[in-house]
Design a protein around this motif. Structure first.
Motif, PDB file in Angstrom:
ATOM      1  N   UNK A 151      35.236  45.937  74.573  1.00 46.34           N
ATOM      2  CA  UNK A 151      34.764  46.882  73.274  1.00 46.34           C
ATOM      3  C   UNK A 151      35.502  48.174  73.754  1.00 46.34           C
ATOM      4  N   UNK A 152      36.427  48.850  72.891  1.00 46.69           N
ATOM      5  CA  UNK A 152      36.832  49.992  73.419  1.00 46.69           C
ATOM      6  C   UNK A 152      35.976  51.292  73.426  1.00 46.69           C
ATOM      7  N   UNK A 153      35.947  52.143  74.260  1.00 47.59           N
ATOM      8  CA  UNK A 153      34.975  53.343  74.250  1.00 47.59           C
ATOM      9  C   UNK A 153      35.663  54.186  73.145  1.00 47.59           C
ATOM     10  N   UNK A 154      34.831  55.133  72.557  1.00 51.21           N
ATOM     11  CA  UNK A 154      35.277  56.081  71.500  1.00 51.21           C
ATOM     12  C   UNK A 154      35.003  57.340  72.176  1.00 51.21           C
ATOM     13  N   UNK A 172      27.535  47.528  65.578  1.00 50.76           N
ATOM     14  CA  UNK A 172      28.633  46.610  65.188  1.00 50.76           C
ATOM     15  C   UNK A 172      29.776  46.790  66.084  1.00 50.76           C
ATOM     16  N   UNK A 173      29.835  47.576  66.952  1.00 48.26           N
ATOM     17  CA  UNK A 173      31.234  47.865  67.686  1.00 48.26           C
ATOM     18  C   UNK A 173      31.579  46.528  68.209  1.00 48.26           C
ATOM     19  N   UNK A 177      34.240  52.781  59.605  1.00 50.67           N
ATOM     20  CA  UNK A 177      35.388  52.317  60.604  1.00 50.67           C
ATOM     21  C   UNK A 177      36.134  53.412  61.557  1.00 50.67           C
ATOM     22  N   UNK A 178      36.308  53.395  62.644  1.00 47.56           N
ATOM     23  CA  UNK A 178      37.191  54.597  62.975  1.00 47.56           C
ATOM     24  C   UNK A 178      38.233  54.099  63.979  1.00 47.56           C
ATOM     25  N   UNK A 179      39.395  54.752  63.913  1.00 49.13           N
ATOM     26  CA  UNK A 179      40.492  54.339  64.651  1.00 49.13           C
ATOM     27  C   UNK A 179      40.594  54.784  66.243  1.00 49.13           C
ATOM     28  N   UNK A 210      44.825  58.908  77.855  1.00 43.62           N
ATOM     29  CA  UNK A 210      44.473  59.718  76.801  1.00 43.62           C
ATOM     30  C   UNK A 210      43.686  58.722  75.866  1.00 43.62           C
ATOM     31  N   UNK A 211      42.827  59.509  75.101  1.00 44.58           N
ATOM     32  CA  UNK A 211      42.050  58.644  73.924  1.00 44.58           C
ATOM     33  C   UNK A 211      41.558  59.865  72.837  1.00 44.58           C
TER      34      UNK A 211
END
Length: 353
Positions: free
Chosen positions: A70-73, A139-140, A227-229, A242-243
């Protein structure tokens, strides 16, 4: 579309040319014709390799692989001060941007420009990965896929689009975009592109994206979930340098939805904090209406003309049952609604075949 001199930094081009002239010639593969997105072999993409043109010779670039966690935001500038810029809203754009919410509102299929920049770069090639994730923590862990209606629409099925690309909600105009992940294996989907260098007189690289499903589309689509990208700057090993995150909403009326969300956000921000409120005592025996106790399942046979009308009715039934599940999930009575929802999903799949 940018020229090939913009595709790879000069230092990387020199490095590759040196490799060609040295003893590592056997490690590089060359081809006569430049490939396009539809020519790329999907198995090669899954294995992390893709071809890119350099000085009229074809060289294998190693792309990062499929994302498994699961990618970190959490935003992270990283050692190269990675930045992602969205242009201010212009009157005739089919999208609007809220600086307050860091959120873009757009119609489906609208070209959307995003600028990427770094302060400096390493000698090795870098890549930008775009990964859609659900904003709500609960839901992540779920993967974001397109709804069946859009995935199997006539436009998608009748074109030259590869089958593994259809479940992706994000498309990129970059000709070297690699669509990673396999829906049939429940893998997380993402789009990876090589990070080019800015053209003369600019500091950033612009890429054009579009979204091909709406937030309101039924399951297995986004089903009204936020939703986020997540844009990540990576090397070919998947190491993140970088994120940045960007909230998105794909809808029919971007301006209306933006104004509503900003108004709701302002109302929530202005709520008084720490003020005592008198709580009303709930009645000992709350009255329940007949509708609240009605969990009997009904099967209807309705004559309809037109496949699109059938799909619209099924979508409406799906949303009804999904809403009932959310309303009853805390009191233990959501079971009959889940059973009905599963049957409706089966009908939706059969209708789309």
């Amino acid at each position: 579309m940018s020229s090939q001199s913009d595709f790879l930094p000069p230092d990387v081009q020199n490095f590759l040319l040196a490799e060609m002239e040295g003893d590592n010639m056997d490690n590089l593969n060359f081809f006569k014709d430049e490939p396009t997105l539809n020519d790329l072999n999907y198995s090669n993409i899954l294995n992390g390799s893709i071809v890119a043109n350099d000085d009229s010779k074809m060289v294998h670039l190693i792309f990062p692989g499929v994302q498994t966690s699961v990618p970190s935001n959490d935003e992270y500038d990283g050692p190269y001060e990675f930045e992602v810029d969205v242009h201010p809203t212009v009157a005739k754009n089919s999208w609007v941007y809220s600086t307050t919410l860091n959120k873009v509102y757009m119609t489906m299929g609208s070209p959307f420009p995003v600028d990427f920049r770094v302060s400096h770069r390493p000698p090795n090639p870098l890549f930008i990965r775009s990964t859609p994730v659900y904003s709500a923590p609960q839901f992540a862990q779920e993967c974001v896929y397109r709804c069946l209606n859009h995935e199997f629409s006539h436009k998608e099925s009748d074109g030259d689009l590869k089958e593994h690309i259809r479940p992706h909600i994000i498309r990129c105009a970059n000709q070297y975009a690699a669509y990673l992940g396999d829906k049939s294996k429940n893998e997380r989907l993402s789009v990876v592109i090589p990070f080019g260098i800015p053209q003369t007189g600019t500091e950033s690289v612009r890429e054009i994206f579009e979204f091909v499903c709406k937030n309101s589309c039924p399951s297995p689509g986004m089903n009204r979930r936020a939703v986020e990208i997540i844009f990540t700057l990576e090397d070919n090993q998947g190491t993140i340098y970088g994120r940045k995150t960007l909230n998105v909403r794909i809808c029919s009326c971007p301006k209306r939805d933006k104004e509503k969300d900003e108004k709701d956000n302002t109302a929530n921000t202005n709520l008084p904090h720490g003020k005592k409120r008198k709580m009303e005592k709930p009645s000992k025996k709350p009255m329940q209406t007949q509708a609240e106790n009605d969990t009997k399942e009904f099967t209807l046979t309705i004559p309809l003309v037109g496949r699109h009308n059938e799909q619209n009715v099924l979508k409406y039934c799906h949303d009804l049952m999904a809403g009932e599940i959310l309303r009853n999930i805390g009191n233990g009575t959501e079971g009959p609604y889940k059973i009905a929802l599963n049957k409706i999903n089966t009908l939706i799949r059969e209708s789309s075949e």
